[in-house]
Design an enzyme around this catalytic site. Structure first.
Site, PDB file in Angstrom:
ATOM      1  N   GLY A 101      -2.392  -5.053   4.133  1.00 53.51           N
ATOM      2  CA  GLY A 101      -1.652  -5.550   2.989  1.00 53.51           C
ATOM      3  C   GLY A 101      -1.792  -7.057   2.871  1.00 53.51           C
ATOM      4  O   GLY A 101      -2.794  -7.655   3.273  1.00 53.51           O
ATOM      5  N   SER A 102      -0.753  -7.710   2.369  1.00 50.59           N
ATOM      6  CA  SER A 102      -0.869  -9.115   1.974  1.00 50.59           C
ATOM      7  C   SER A 102      -0.988 -10.099   3.131  1.00 50.59           C
ATOM      8  O   SER A 102      -1.333 -11.260   2.903  1.00 50.59           O
ATOM      9  CB  SER A 102       0.322  -9.507   1.096  1.00 50.59           C
ATOM     10  OG  SER A 102       0.214  -8.907  -0.166  1.00 50.59           O
ATOM     11  N   THR A 103      -0.693  -9.693   4.349  1.00 50.48           N
ATOM     12  CA  THR A 103      -0.936 -10.620   5.464  1.00 50.48           C
ATOM     13  C   THR A 103      -2.423 -10.933   5.573  1.00 50.48           C
ATOM     14  O   THR A 103      -2.806 -11.993   6.083  1.00 50.48           O
ATOM     15  CB  THR A 103      -0.432 -10.029   6.795  1.00 50.48           C
ATOM     16  OG1 THR A 103      -1.028  -8.738   7.001  1.00 50.48           O
ATOM     17  CG2 THR A 103       1.080  -9.893   6.792  1.00 50.48           C
TER      18      THR A 103
ATOM     19  N   ASP B  56      -0.981  -4.448  -4.918  1.00 47.60           N
ATOM     20  CA  ASP B  56      -1.012  -4.865  -3.518  1.00 47.60           C
ATOM     21  C   ASP B  56      -0.017  -4.117  -2.678  1.00 47.60           C
ATOM     22  O   ASP B  56       1.129  -4.483  -2.549  1.00 47.60           O
ATOM     23  CB  ASP B  56      -0.741  -6.374  -3.414  1.00 47.60           C
ATOM     24  CG  ASP B  56      -0.569  -6.794  -1.977  1.00 47.60           C
ATOM     25  OD1 ASP B  56      -1.091  -6.081  -1.110  1.00 47.60           O
ATOM     26  OD2 ASP B  56       0.084  -7.811  -1.728  1.00 47.60           O
TER      27      ASP B  56
ATOM     28  N   GLU C   7       4.203  -3.946  -2.556  1.00 49.61           N
ATOM     29  CA  GLU C   7       5.081  -4.907  -1.900  1.00 49.61           C
ATOM     30  C   GLU C   7       6.388  -5.071  -2.664  1.00 49.61           C
ATOM     31  O   GLU C   7       6.422  -5.217  -3.862  1.00 49.61           O
ATOM     32  CB  GLU C   7       4.350  -6.236  -1.761  1.00 49.61           C
ATOM     33  CG  GLU C   7       3.060  -6.019  -0.985  1.00 49.61           C
ATOM     34  CD  GLU C   7       2.598  -7.275  -0.322  1.00 49.61           C
ATOM     35  OE1 GLU C   7       3.379  -8.210  -0.230  1.00 49.61           O
ATOM     36  OE2 GLU C   7       1.459  -7.313   0.102  1.00 49.61           O
TER      37      GLU C   7
END
Length: 763
Positions: free
Chosen positions: A308-310, A752, A755
């Protein structure tokens, strides 16, 4: 005639005797001379005996010498069915051992009645289950039971034997258990360091061979052959037990609140990639591994996740390095349609946030921003190279077995686009994430993660230290600095930043949230997520990087900002305080958007060792004043609300015996109280907190000159007192009541990682 017969008989008898004597002499000659060597060797075999000298297995300790695994004395229980049945003790033995060892009566009855093939009772039978490698307390109960039963039944033996042995013991129980691993009851190394370093830990058994007489007593002048056992080497880990404790405590709170399938966290020093803590929930106790063996699985190196966004941190670093990220440049958020990609890629917030800057896109965690940066500007070839150089799609080389590789395979244009925000064909292990972000933090160097700090040979006392290993330079130091400043705003911007719950007052923190949808039967789930947070601090001189990943929290609408970020804050704050890292700015500075305080616990009247342990457990900095064994007074007093970096002074002697402690960072009020207690006159200069001190004697009177300064700027003292109480306007940390709900149609179409909005922001 008679005499002649007697003579013949005599000659015959003499001849026979002579012949027998010759045969005997011949046989003796053959045995003694011809076959003498062979018979001597056979005799030596009968005289000789051998005993194995068992090597002691090496210890496993943390970086501060605290033992995590060691050998300890144990006892094995065996029974003699023949004696038990001859003395008619079967029922008594079954009932007694059932109560002491917890072995079922059915199992005990089977052992007590065990017979050979010829129908006779077995002479000796080990109780492998429950009676194998018991501790001394249990062995003492067996001895007492055996004694009482023998007296009651008036027998010399009740058929129960105890044999002393050794077993592997884990004194910290579940602490770092998945890292340490365990040995099974047969002494086989199964997981963790125990398995990966089994050869070094095991050592080599020795033996002694000697000659004995018929009573098995060693012959005084017999031959002796001795090979000493070589004890196993001692392994010192990079783990810090206190930081490990902080991490496990934070994960336990997550488990209690969100009941996830699993939760994993890694803390590391980004400058060396030494692992300071590695934990997984649920836990297990290696001392009783058979009760929850499934929990020995180490997700940190063995589980793959869509990050994901990390993962956007890697894309951001690539864009900054290539010079295509301009923080103030504007773009249209919401969605983007790409050639060759069948469906638009959308931001988590329907319609986006309008036309915003790329820096705001980072704060909001806009997928569109990262597709533009990674897919359109960096490009497939360079993007793939950066991901590979950051260590994704390959093992990190950490000294633990069964590490997985992960994937960054691009097949279609949509794969490249979705990879920019950590979804689709990208799968990573937590340890890969930590190594990559550590490279961003430390000036651009990808380092091999280290879990072992040193190995010591107990015989020679020689220590082999494991040095940090640089794999490659991924980005420049300048890019590293810029990315850190951008990621800091994800945390510090309390209006737009998705990582605001990771904010730590007084410290510069960089970080990124992530919430990834899980794939079920090839389709992204709308109810199952993996949420995470990764970050480091302080931004200008990183000392710790922490990654937290939570698999399937029970609320499908929570994201990494709500679940993982608060745990990150708790771990990092305690760790920085434990390390003695000074804050970057004080609670009165413009950067202090949130107030964090702590309440001083009461440790007066406690033994010094007990007080130290309690304060260390809470990661509170303290200083002992005096050499006494009991805390007579503490400053600040118990119940005081202070800044988390405030040092606590423990007074252990009467004032006439006390010397002046280091007062750096102490408020004027506390400095006056301490010097008054010691009996020295304080002469202050300035206002705020002590930044320097100088002791001298004026007119035969001891005085202490101190210079004070306000708690602002980069020169702020290490220890500061919170100036406002909680009721005087601390930042409201509650989520807004009109928080946006997750739009499932957007997530299913490729946004994304689904989230979760956080005060009308996405992660």
């Amino acid at each position: 005639m008679m005499k002649k017969k007697i003579r013949v008989r005599t000659l015959l008898f003499g001849g026979v005797m002579t012949l027998l004597f010759l045969v005997l002499i011949t046989r003796i000659y053959i045995v003694q001379v011809v076959e003498g060597a062979e018979w001597y060797e056979r005799a030596k075999v009968r005289w000789s005996t051998a005993e194995e000298l068992v090597a002691k297995r090496g210890t496993i300790s943390d970086r501060n010498g605290n033992l995590l695994a060691m050998d300890t004395i144990a006892y094995n229980v065996s029974i003699d069915p023949k004696t038990i049945n001859d003395e008619e003790l079967a029922d008594d033995i079954v009932n007694g051992l059932h109560d002491i060892l917890g072995i079922s009566k059915e199992e005990l009855e089977k052992n007590v009645s065990a017979k050979k093939e010829d129908g006779t009772y077995v002479v000796n039978r080990e109780l492998r289950n429950g009676g194998w490698q018991i501790d001394k307390a249990t062995a003492d109960k067996i001895r007492e039971f055996r004694k009482v039963l023998a007296e009651e039944k008036k027998v010399t033996s009740v058929g129960i034997d105890l044999a002393e042995s050794s077993k592997r013991y884990y004194p910290r129980k579940s602490l770092a258990a998945q890292v340490v691993g365990y040995l099974n009851r047969e002494g086989e190394a199964m997981t963790g360091i125990e398995a990966s370093f089994n050869e070094q830990l095991s050592g080599e058994n020795g033996y002694i061979k000697y000659e004995k007489d018929g009573k098995r007593v060693q012959l005084a002048e017999g031959e002796v052959e001795l090979k000493q056992a070589q004890d196993g080497q001692n392994v010192e880990l990079t783990i810090d037990s206190e930081i490990q404790g902080y991490v496990e405590e934070a994960l336990q709170e997550i488990v209690k609140k969100y009941a996830p399938k699993s939760a994993t966290a890694i803390a590391a020093d980004p400058n060396t990639m030494e692992i300071l803590a590695m934990a997984n929930m649920p836990q297990y106790d290696p001392n009783i591994y058979w009760k929850n063996n499934a929990n020995s699985y180490n997700h940190a190196i063995k589980s793959l996740y869509e990050p994901g966004s990390t993962f956007k941190i890697a894309t951001l670093a690539a864009a900054v390095e290539e010079g295509v990220f301009h923080p103030e440049e504007m773009y249209k958020s919401g969605q983007i349609t790409l050639k060759g990609v069948p469906t638009p890629i959308r931001d988590i917030k329907r319609g986006g946030w309008g036309t915003i800057s790329f820096l705001d896109g980072l704060k909001y965690s806009s997928n569109v921003a990262f597709v533009k940066l990674g897919y359109e500007r960096v490009g497939e070839e360079k993007l793939r190279e950066y991901y590979k150089n950051f260590g994704f799609g390959q093992k990190t080389g950490i000294q633990l077995g069964n590490e997985l590789t992960g994937t960054i395979n691009f097949r279609w244009q949509s794969d490249i686009a979705r990879a920019t925000f950590g979804q689709g064909v990208v799968t990573v292990t937590p340890i890969q994430q930590v190594a990559a972000v550590a490279a961003v933090a430390n000036g651009g160097k990808l380092l091999q993660p280290q879990i072992v700090k040193s190995i010591t040979d107990p015989a020679t006392k020689t220590t082999t230290k494991i040095e940090p290993k640089v794999v490659r330079q991924v980005i420049s130091e300048e890019t590293s600095r810029k990315v850190g400043e951008y990621l800091e705003q994800v945390v510090s911007d309390q209006e737009k930043g998705t990582g605001k719950n990771a904010y730590i007052e007084g410290y510069r923190v960089a970080g990124k949230t992530g919430t990834a949808q899980k794939v079920e039967k090839g389709i992204y789930s709308t109810t199952k997520f993996v949420v995470s947070f990764i970050g480091y601090a302080p931004v200008d001189n990183p000392k710790i990087v922490v990654y937290i990943v939570v698999d399937e929290p029970n609320d499908p609408l929570v994201g990494g900002g709500k679940v993982a970020a608060p745990a990150f804050q708790q771990i990092v704050l305690k760790s920085l305080r434990k390390m003695g890292v000074a804050p970057n700015y004080g609670p009165d500075s413009d950067n202090a958007a949130k107030e964090v305080t702590m309440t001083v616990p009461k440790v007066t009247e406690l033994q010094v060792a007990q007080a130290k342990a309690e304060l260390k457990a809470k990661a509170i900095t303290f200083e002992l004043v005096g050499n006494g064994k009991t805390v007579l007074q503490q400053i600040p007093a118990a119940g005081s609300v202070v800044h988390p970096t405030q040092r606590i002074y423990l007074i252990t002697e009467q004032k006439e015996k006390l010397s002046v402690p280091d007062l750096t960072g102490v408020s004027l009020r506390d400095a006056l109280e301490i010097t008054s207690l010691i009996g020295i006159r304080l002469i202050p200069e300035g206002q705020g907190f002590v930044v320097s001190q100088n002791q001298e004697t004026l007119n035969n009177v001891r005085v202490l000159n101190v210079v004070l300064a306000p708690p602002t700027g980069d020169d702020t003292p290490a220890d500061q007192q919170a100036v406002d109480s909680a009721e005087d306007g601390g930042a409201d940390d509650q989520e807004s009541s009109d928080e946006e709900q997750l739009d499932q149609s957007d997530t299913a179409s490729g946004s994304d990682s689904a989230e979760t909005p956080d005060n009308s922001t996405s992660e």
